[in-house]
Design a protein around this motif. Sequence first.
Motif, short mmCIF file in Angstrom:
data_model
loop_
_atom_site.label_atom_id
_atom_site.label_comp_id
_atom_site.label_asym_id
_atom_site.label_seq_id
_atom_site.Cartn_x
_atom_site.Cartn_y
_atom_site.Cartn_z
N GLY A 202 0.62 -0.80 0.42
CA GLY A 202 0.30 0.05 -0.25
C GLY A 202 0.72 1.51 0.00
O GLY A 202 0.50 2.01 -0.59
N VAL A 203 2.18 0.81 0.48
CA VAL A 203 2.65 2.08 0.52
C VAL A 203 3.24 2.86 -0.38
O VAL A 203 3.17 3.95 -0.94
N MET A 204 3.32 1.57 -1.07
CA MET A 204 4.35 1.78 -2.57
C MET A 204 3.32 2.62 -3.56
O MET A 204 3.73 3.07 -4.11
N ILE A 205 2.46 1.49 -3.78
CA ILE A 205 0.85 1.94 -4.12
C ILE A 205 0.53 4.27 -4.53
O ILE A 205 1.05 4.94 -5.44
N GLY A 206 1.18 4.24 -2.59
CA GLY A 206 0.91 5.46 -2.91
C GLY A 206 1.63 6.52 -3.49
O GLY A 206 1.53 7.32 -3.73
N GLU B 213 8.05 6.43 -12.79
CA GLU B 213 7.55 5.05 -12.23
C GLU B 213 9.03 4.12 -10.40
O GLU B 213 9.79 5.46 -10.81
N ILE B 214 7.70 3.32 -10.44
CA ILE B 214 8.55 2.86 -9.57
C ILE B 214 8.92 1.73 -10.18
O ILE B 214 8.64 0.96 -10.91
N TYR B 215 10.59 1.28 -9.99
CA TYR B 215 10.50 0.17 -10.56
C TYR B 215 11.71 -0.98 -9.45
O TYR B 215 12.38 -0.53 -8.76
N ILE B 216 11.07 -1.93 -9.52
CA ILE B 216 10.71 -3.08 -8.29
C ILE B 216 12.01 -4.12 -8.89
O ILE B 216 12.11 -4.53 -9.55
N LEU B 217 12.92 -4.38 -8.48
CA LEU B 217 14.50 -4.20 -8.70
C LEU B 217 14.95 -5.77 -7.65
O LEU B 217 14.47 -5.80 -6.75
N ASN B 218 15.05 -7.14 -8.43
CA ASN B 218 15.68 -8.35 -7.76
C ASN B 218 14.96 -8.67 -6.29
O ASN B 218 15.47 -9.36 -5.31
N ILE C 228 0.58 -12.36 -7.10
CA ILE C 228 -0.62 -13.01 -6.26
C ILE C 228 -1.51 -11.66 -7.39
O ILE C 228 -3.01 -11.66 -7.33
N THR C 229 -0.93 -10.37 -6.16
CA THR C 229 -2.03 -9.32 -6.30
C THR C 229 -2.22 -8.17 -7.70
O THR C 229 -3.00 -7.76 -7.74
N GLY C 230 -1.70 -8.80 -8.59
CA GLY C 230 -1.03 -8.37 -9.86
C GLY C 230 -0.70 -7.08 -10.06
O GLY C 230 -0.27 -6.31 -10.81
N LEU C 231 0.17 -7.02 -8.67
CA LEU C 231 1.28 -5.52 -8.86
C LEU C 231 2.72 -5.80 -9.75
O LEU C 231 2.70 -5.30 -10.09
N ASP C 232 2.18 -6.72 -10.36
CA ASP C 232 3.68 -7.08 -11.70
C ASP C 232 3.27 -6.23 -12.57
O ASP C 232 3.95 -5.27 -13.60
N LYS C 233 2.15 -5.65 -12.62
CA LYS C 233 1.31 -5.70 -13.75
C LYS C 233 1.64 -3.88 -13.55
O LYS C 233 1.39 -3.13 -14.87
N ILE C 234 2.03 -2.96 -12.17
CA ILE C 234 1.78 -2.14 -12.05
C ILE C 234 3.02 -1.40 -12.05
O ILE C 234 3.15 -0.10 -12.70
N PHE C 235 3.80 -2.20 -11.56
CA PHE C 235 5.22 -1.67 -10.62
C PHE C 235 6.07 -2.46 -11.75
O PHE C 235 5.60 -3.54 -12.55
N LYS C 236 7.38 -1.53 -12.22
CA LYS C 236 8.46 -2.49 -13.07
C LYS C 236 9.04 -3.33 -12.70
O LYS C 236 9.61 -2.91 -11.66
#
Length: 105
Positions: A63-67, A78-83, A94-102
């Motif tokens: 939720g923090v990252m989404i905000g 953008e926010i890129y999530i690495l490694n 599972i949450t589908g957030l891999d489609k929202i974050f890079k």
Amino acid sequence: MSININSKLDSQNNFWDIALEGELDVSTADKLKEHLHKLAEEEIVDMKINLTNLDYIDSTGLGVMIGVLKKLKIEDKEIYILNPKSNVRKIFTITGLDKIFKVEG
């Protein structure tokens, strides 16, 4: 449960380089929220969040990252999530957030 946050502005490539270590959950989410919002107020650029050493994330942490992402998206950033470790990556999937974050690595 604790979290360590290291961040620096890569002004040459124009992004925040952020590394998280530990666990991101209800007890540590406020610390991350304050830190990321402070960075966004300082400089609105892409954020690259390295999760190599993040052992756990829960819905509060997501939720923090989404905000923060919503705040950055206003400026087309953008926010890129690495490694992420496999258990952390699974939460994003599972949450589908891999489609929202890079998500990379």
